[in-house]
Scaffold this active site. Sequence first.
Site, PDB file in Angstrom:
ATOM      1  N   CYS A  15       0.869  -1.184   0.000  1.00  0.00           N
ATOM      2  CA  CYS A  15       0.000   0.000   0.000  1.00  0.00           C
ATOM      3  C   CYS A  15       0.905   1.234   0.000  1.00  0.00           C
ATOM      4  CB  CYS A  15      -0.979  -0.016   1.168  1.00  0.00           C
ATOM      5  SG  CYS A  15      -0.247   0.014   2.812  1.00  0.00           S
ATOM      6  N   ASN A  18       2.283   1.505   4.292  1.00  0.00           N
ATOM      7  CA  ASN A  18       2.558   0.236   4.992  1.00  0.00           C
ATOM      8  C   ASN A  18       2.240   0.314   6.489  1.00  0.00           C
ATOM      9  OD1 ASN A  18       5.398  -1.986   5.617  1.00  0.00           O
ATOM     10  ND2 ASN A  18       3.296  -2.529   5.142  1.00  0.00           N
ATOM     11  N   CYS A  20      -1.465   0.797   7.285  1.00  0.00           N
ATOM     12  CA  CYS A  20      -2.906   0.504   7.410  1.00  0.00           C
ATOM     13  C   CYS A  20      -3.308  -0.728   6.595  1.00  0.00           C
ATOM     14  CB  CYS A  20      -3.752   1.706   6.970  1.00  0.00           C
ATOM     15  SG  CYS A  20      -3.508   3.185   7.976  1.00  0.00           S
ATOM     16  N   ARG A  21      -3.445  -0.550   5.282  1.00  0.00           N
ATOM     17  CA  ARG A  21      -4.059  -1.602   4.474  1.00  0.00           C
ATOM     18  C   ARG A  21      -3.189  -2.843   4.316  1.00  0.00           C
ATOM     19  NH1 ARG A  21      -5.082   2.351  -0.407  1.00  0.00           N
ATOM     20  NH2 ARG A  21      -3.145   3.136   0.532  1.00  0.00           N
ATOM     21  N   SER A  22      -1.932  -2.653   3.907  1.00  0.00           N
ATOM     22  CA  SER A  22      -1.119  -3.854   3.641  1.00  0.00           C
ATOM     23  C   SER A  22      -0.760  -4.630   4.916  1.00  0.00           C
ATOM     24  CB  SER A  22       0.114  -3.542   2.781  1.00  0.00           C
ATOM     25  OG  SER A  22       0.976  -2.628   3.400  1.00  0.00           O
ATOM     26  N   ASP A 133      -7.951   4.156   0.894  1.00  0.00           N
ATOM     27  CA  ASP A 133      -7.019   4.513   1.953  1.00  0.00           C
ATOM     28  C   ASP A 133      -7.813   5.040   3.156  1.00  0.00           C
ATOM     29  OD1 ASP A 133      -5.059   5.560   3.524  1.00  0.00           O
ATOM     30  OD2 ASP A 133      -4.023   6.594   1.881  1.00  0.00           O
TER      31      ASP A 133
HETATM   32  P1  4NP Z   1      -1.773   2.870   4.037  1.00  0.00           P
HETATM   33  O1  4NP Z   1      -2.358   4.249   4.584  1.00  0.00           O
HETATM   34  O2  4NP Z   1      -1.217   3.168   2.667  1.00  0.00           O
HETATM   35  O3  4NP Z   1      -2.970   1.980   3.990  1.00  0.00           O
HETATM   36  O4  4NP Z   1      -0.726   2.445   5.023  1.00  0.00           O
HETATM   37  C1  4NP Z   1      -1.592   5.428   4.613  1.00  0.00           C
HETATM   38  C2  4NP Z   1      -0.833   5.709   5.727  1.00  0.00           C
HETATM   39  C3  4NP Z   1      -0.099   6.882   5.778  1.00  0.00           C
HETATM   40  C4  4NP Z   1      -0.126   7.758   4.714  1.00  0.00           C
HETATM   41  C5  4NP Z   1      -0.880   7.453   3.585  1.00  0.00           C
HETATM   42  C6  4NP Z   1      -1.606   6.288   3.553  1.00  0.00           C
HETATM   43  N1  4NP Z   1       0.595   8.967   4.762  1.00  0.00           N
HETATM   44  O5  4NP Z   1       0.473   9.777   3.823  1.00  0.00           O
HETATM   45  O6  4NP Z   1       1.332   9.193   5.724  1.00  0.00           O
END
Ligand code: 4NP
Length: 166
Positions: A15, A18, A20-22, A133
Amino acid sequence: MNNGHNVIQNVLFVCLGNICRSPMAEGILKNKIDNLGLNDRYVVDSAGIGNWHSGEQPDPRMRATALEKGIELNSLARQVTSKDFKKFDLLIAMDRSNYSELLIMANDEEERSRVTLMRKFDPIASDDLNVPDPYFGGDEGFEDVYFMLERSCKNLLEYLQNVENT
Ligand code: 4NP
């Protein structure tokens, strides 16, 4: 990849951050593999397109959602590297943006052919095939992500088991 006895399949979820989703996808798939006693057959990991959160635990909201479902998330964030395209048989992107980034990073057609989208495995996916996201949204976003990933991982594991048997 063949270790001489069983085929070991290496799966990487990807994702943006790294956190939340993954990591949730990694936790769900590992939990299913554990429950089936198939730990020696799969390597499951996750990574992010960006490096902003490298070394961090998953987001507390994602960890809380996971724990409610009986899954402990214990990965630490890291960025995807070009080595991942050598090690992993499947690199599974959470959304189309992650997918495009992976295709840009891949070195050749063979590496590109290992990149896919998570919701291709979701039997009730939206047309865009994105796992949205949840980072900037409310708590319900995390629950929604959990259910999408749960459905997708169920199908993904069946797919992996079929590949193994062919
Ligand atoms: P993820 O979510 O891609 O599912 O881990 C996010 C976590 C942090 C950020 C973006 C997406 N960020 O911009 O910090």
